[in-house]
Design an enzyme around this catalytic site. Structure first.
Site, PDB file in Angstrom:
ATOM      1  N   LYS A  52       0.834  -1.205   0.000  1.00  0.00           N
ATOM      2  CA  LYS A  52       0.000   0.000   0.000  1.00  0.00           C
ATOM      3  C   LYS A  52       0.867   1.252   0.000  1.00  0.00           C
ATOM      4  CE  LYS A  52      -4.007  -2.101   2.222  1.00  0.00           C
ATOM      5  NZ  LYS A  52      -4.878  -2.105   3.410  1.00  0.00           N
ATOM      6  N   SER A  68      -0.526   0.684   6.110  1.00  0.00           N
ATOM      7  CA  SER A  68      -0.815  -0.194   7.238  1.00  0.00           C
ATOM      8  C   SER A  68      -1.882  -1.186   6.827  1.00  0.00           C
ATOM      9  CB  SER A  68      -1.290   0.635   8.444  1.00  0.00           C
ATOM     10  OG  SER A  68      -1.507  -0.201   9.568  1.00  0.00           O
ATOM     11  N   ASP A  69      -1.783  -2.385   7.358  1.00  0.00           N
ATOM     12  CA  ASP A  69      -2.814  -3.380   7.111  1.00  0.00           C
ATOM     13  C   ASP A  69      -2.902  -4.285   8.334  1.00  0.00           C
ATOM     14  OD1 ASP A  69      -4.556  -4.329   4.697  1.00  0.00           O
ATOM     15  OD2 ASP A  69      -3.888  -6.144   5.727  1.00  0.00           O
ATOM     16  N   GLN A  70      -4.108  -4.692   8.632  1.00  0.00           N
ATOM     17  CA  GLN A  70      -4.323  -5.569   9.779  1.00  0.00           C
ATOM     18  C   GLN A  70      -5.007  -6.841   9.314  1.00  0.00           C
ATOM     19  OE1 GLN A  70      -7.392  -4.843  12.989  1.00  0.00           O
ATOM     20  NE2 GLN A  70      -5.510  -4.382  14.099  1.00  0.00           N
ATOM     21  N   GLY A 105       0.580  -4.701  10.208  1.00  0.00           N
ATOM     22  CA  GLY A 105       1.796  -4.307   9.525  1.00  0.00           C
ATOM     23  C   GLY A 105       1.819  -2.803   9.341  1.00  0.00           C
TER      24      GLY A 105
END
Length: 191
Positions: A52, A68-70, A105
């Protein structure tokens, strides 16, 4: 100061980043979020955060970009956002009395520079939940856009036995302790 861009349209991440008091823009990253075969949830969160940030940084080489990614992990498998009432009730019912790991992340990137990245893991222990209390919660908070079907910053906190975390904001979607640390390394002035 170098422009700062949040590579996310998540209102939760936008609100969290706003707490740091820095001016920033928001951009939608065009990223394929399909897990790779056999990819662990933590690896998926890490990879997507970097993808991203890289997607937006390629369009804006003048800026630092936060990606960011969850990914929520239950029984070793990723679980997503429920999208609706019945799916939320089913997710919470399955997680009753169990643990769920939330891998978040984080990547701060500027085109042509080395990525600054971290991974936060938060473990949520659900208490034993009855069907009626699950339905009351889902109807009250409607957490349909949240992985795990809850909002820990709201009424969802009543569903838990415990939360193990280095950063309470990570569970909401953006670990601000790590974000502040990486932004300072990128040259932003923060307390």
């Amino acid at each position: 100061m170098t422009p700062l861009i949040l590579a996310s349209t998540s209102r939760y991440r936008r609100e969290l980043l706003g707490r740091l008091g820095l001016a920033f823009e928001v951009a939608r990253p065009e990223t394929d979020e399909t897990p790779q075969p056999g990819e662990a949830p933590s690896a998926l969160a890490w990879r997507l955060a970097e993808a991203k940030a890289a997607a937006v940084a390629a369009q804006r080489p003048d800026a630092w970009v936060i990606g960011s990614d969850q990914v929520a992990e239950f029984d070793g498998l990723p679980i997503g956002k429920p999208g609706g009432r019945e799916a939320a009730i089913a997710q919470l019912g399955a997680m009753s009395g169990r643990e769920v790991r939330f891998c978040t992340g984080l990547c701060v990137l500027r085109d042509g520079e080395a990525a600054l990245s971290e991974l936060d893991v938060t473990v949520v222990r659900f208490r034993e939940l009855g069907a009626a209390e699950i339905e009351r919660y889902v109807d009250a908070e409607q957490p349909f856009d949240c992985a795990g079907s809850f909002k820990s910053e709201g009424l969802g906190i009543a569903l838990f036995e415990a939360i193990e975390s280095r950063d309470p904001t990570a569970l909401i979607g953006l670990p601000l302790i790590a974000t502040a640390r990486l932004l300072r390394r990128a040259g932003y002035a923060l307390p």
